[in-house]
Design a protein around this motif. Sequence first.
Motif, short mmCIF file in Angstrom:
data_model
loop_
_atom_site.label_atom_id
_atom_site.label_comp_id
_atom_site.label_asym_id
_atom_site.label_seq_id
_atom_site.Cartn_x
_atom_site.Cartn_y
_atom_site.Cartn_z
N PRO A 40 0.74 -1.30 0.03
CA PRO A 40 -0.20 0.08 -0.10
C PRO A 40 0.82 1.15 -0.07
N ALA A 41 1.18 1.77 -1.15
CA ALA A 41 1.75 3.10 -1.15
C ALA A 41 1.34 3.85 -2.12
N TRP A 42 1.27 5.10 -1.99
CA TRP A 42 0.86 6.29 -2.96
C TRP A 42 1.95 7.31 -3.24
N GLU A 43 1.94 7.87 -4.56
CA GLU A 43 2.69 8.77 -5.05
C GLU A 43 2.72 10.02 -4.27
N SER A 44 3.61 10.83 -3.84
CA SER A 44 3.53 12.19 -3.19
C SER A 44 4.72 12.97 -3.65
N PRO A 45 4.46 14.20 -3.43
CA PRO A 45 5.30 14.99 -3.77
C PRO A 45 6.88 14.77 -3.21
N TRP A 46 6.93 13.91 -2.12
CA TRP A 46 8.16 13.66 -1.67
C TRP A 46 8.72 12.26 -1.85
N GLY A 47 7.87 11.45 -2.48
CA GLY A 47 8.24 10.06 -2.86
C GLY A 47 7.08 9.15 -2.33
N LYS A 48 7.13 8.03 -2.90
CA LYS A 48 6.25 6.97 -2.79
C LYS A 48 6.21 6.47 -1.20
N GLY A 49 4.94 6.28 -0.59
CA GLY A 49 5.04 5.89 0.72
C GLY A 49 3.63 5.94 1.16
N ARG A 50 3.44 6.04 2.55
CA ARG A 50 2.06 5.81 3.14
C ARG A 50 2.30 6.88 4.22
N PRO A 51 0.69 7.09 4.67
CA PRO A 51 0.99 8.25 5.82
C PRO A 51 1.20 7.61 7.25
N GLY A 52 1.73 8.28 7.90
CA GLY A 52 1.84 8.15 9.18
C GLY A 52 0.60 7.93 9.90
N TRP A 53 0.37 7.27 11.23
CA TRP A 53 -0.69 6.99 11.82
C TRP A 53 -1.60 8.48 12.20
N HIS A 54 -0.76 9.26 12.85
CA HIS A 54 -1.80 10.34 13.50
C HIS A 54 -2.50 11.37 12.31
N ILE A 55 -1.92 11.67 11.22
CA ILE A 55 -2.06 12.55 10.11
C ILE A 55 -3.68 12.36 9.75
N GLU A 56 -3.94 11.02 9.71
CA GLU A 56 -5.34 10.87 9.04
C GLU A 56 -6.42 11.57 9.98
N CYS A 57 -6.31 11.30 11.14
CA CYS A 57 -7.39 12.01 12.01
C CYS A 57 -7.37 13.55 11.89
N SER A 58 -6.36 14.11 11.62
CA SER A 58 -6.31 15.39 11.64
C SER A 58 -6.83 16.02 10.28
N ALA A 59 -6.33 15.16 9.32
CA ALA A 59 -6.77 15.52 7.83
C ALA A 59 -8.45 15.31 7.66
N MET A 60 -8.96 14.19 8.19
CA MET A 60 -10.23 13.79 8.16
C MET A 60 -11.20 14.48 9.03
N SER A 61 -10.70 14.90 10.14
CA SER A 61 -11.78 15.77 11.25
C SER A 61 -11.86 17.01 10.51
N LEU A 62 -10.79 17.71 9.98
CA LEU A 62 -10.82 18.79 9.40
C LEU A 62 -11.93 18.91 8.12
N LYS A 63 -11.84 17.86 7.40
CA LYS A 63 -12.46 17.79 6.31
C LYS A 63 -13.86 17.69 6.62
N TYR A 64 -14.44 16.78 7.59
CA TYR A 64 -15.65 16.40 7.75
C TYR A 64 -16.44 17.47 8.86
N LEU A 65 -15.68 17.95 9.61
CA LEU A 65 -16.12 18.42 10.86
C LEU A 65 -15.53 20.15 10.76
N GLY A 66 -14.74 20.47 10.04
CA GLY A 66 -14.05 21.86 10.33
C GLY A 66 -13.19 22.02 11.29
N GLU A 67 -12.67 23.22 11.66
CA GLU A 67 -12.11 23.82 12.58
C GLU A 67 -12.86 23.80 13.85
N ASN A 68 -12.20 23.57 15.16
CA ASN A 68 -12.85 23.92 16.41
C ASN A 68 -13.97 23.08 16.63
N PHE A 69 -14.03 21.84 16.34
CA PHE A 69 -15.37 21.08 16.41
C PHE A 69 -15.51 20.90 17.92
#
Length: 463
Positions: free
Chosen positions: A187-216
């Motif tokens: 499971p690897a995706w292209e990225s501006p820095w090289g092929k790889g996968r996300p770390g664990w914590h970043i998904e929650c930051s990105a997805m909560s922002l996307k679905y709930l916005g800031e300061n939920f």
Amino acid sequence: MKIQDTLSNSEQKLDVSKKVRIYLCGVTVYDESHIGHARTIIVFDVLRKYLERKGIEIEFIQNFTDVDDKIINRAEIENTTAEKISIRYIENYFKDFDGLNVKRATNYPKATEHIDDIIKFIEKLIEKQIAYTSKNGVYFSVSKFPEYGKLSKKNIEELQSGARIDIDEAKNDPLDFALWKFSEKKPAWESPWGKGRPGWHIECSAMSLKYLGENFDIHGGGRDLIFPHHENEIAQSESFTESPFAKIWMHVGMVTINGEKMSKSLGNIKSIKHVLENWGPNIIRLFCLSGHYSKPIDYSEELLKENLTKWRQVETCYYELIHADGENREEVNSVMEKIKIEFSNALEDDLNTHLALSSFFQLVKEANRLAAEEKLGKEDAKIIKKEFESMLQVLGLIIPKMTENKKQEITNLITNREIFRKEKQFNEADKIRDKLNEMNVELIDHKGRTIWMKKENIKAEKF
RNA sequence: GGUACUCUGGCAGAACGGUUAUGCGUGGGCCUGCAAAGCCUAUACAAGGGGGUUCGACUCCCUCGGGUACCUCCA
């Protein structure tokens, strides 16, 4: 409603003037879920159902971590793909939690379906020079976030001195954590820095922002996520938005077994599937709600058994209520009003489910008392039943339903039994009673009439 | 070692300075043809130890001790 907030370490008022946005950290889908998971999710299920009963609109987001080393390892062991593993355990998850009568979240975003959002998130952190690229991946620079440690009440120096030897010398600082891990395999995706996968914590930051916005409103999870997961989420998100992340951090205590945390490594797991099979959803829920959510709760058969006893009382209450046909009026209104208020007050006060359950059982007792004294009038039963069902709904308890045919069959059998009883042919009458018992139908002989109750089939009861 | 939390009657568990909740269990009873279920009633002078503060502490402070969690992946 007040909720204890881990960040400020104080009770915070939940703003219910508009839609309440909740983000709950879900599970990593690499294996079966256990009752530790169940407790956290049931607690939030009750929170949600209670708020909804108050007429508050809820946006409830719960993620699936579907990219992770554990998933990849498992896939390697089974010689299959990570995707297949996560699909299997997501299916498994829904089977378990539907079985536990947990209402589905508004959305269950998956990390793998938000790679673009994650990449954009990381890009901005790099732009702000809060993240940097090394030979192994992209890292978050903890030193760039002075408030790091504010959730878990750790101070950076102590963490640094106590940090275990880190093999990754590519990091500037041992506390820095991965946002993106370089990897060529699977499971690897292209990225501006090289092929790889996300770390664990970043998904929650990105997805909560996307679905709930800031300061939920509420961000939740098990206590064991406070550090590093939630600490890191705060660092990422607040660096990104430059505004406070979640308003309230709500953490659920661990389920222990013999006083020890239930976990894979200790091999003391009780899977939801297993417990559900033996005890059913209602008893598990009663068990999970029997103590304050923030405290640990110890799993034991004795406690489940205790809750079985209670559950039988609830069932009795339900059937007494629906079968009530008396004329009497006991003026039950004021008692019900009192119980209803106490129930709500308990939940308003940091979701004190234990006290709420006490109120609920007070209602059950009241109804059963009236029934036992042959004083339960039809009209009173209606009033009680309304509250009974409302509480049942909030607590997520379900009385198993029966078909009309079955009900008719039971009624017929009871009529036959009555005839035998009148003729004092007790052997025959008892045969019918035994037959009904085999169907998990129990008879309650009142003065001049017999009612029945369908008991939930609890496998563990037989032992 | 550091940090956080926790320590209540046989068990489980609340109350956030002044009512010794509540449930389970246990004893007795009611109901029943007998049961079952349910109900009624009785039952525990409990607060980890030691100090304080206070008219008064389970509740606040200090101290000693036990436990758990986190400090690595974890709901």
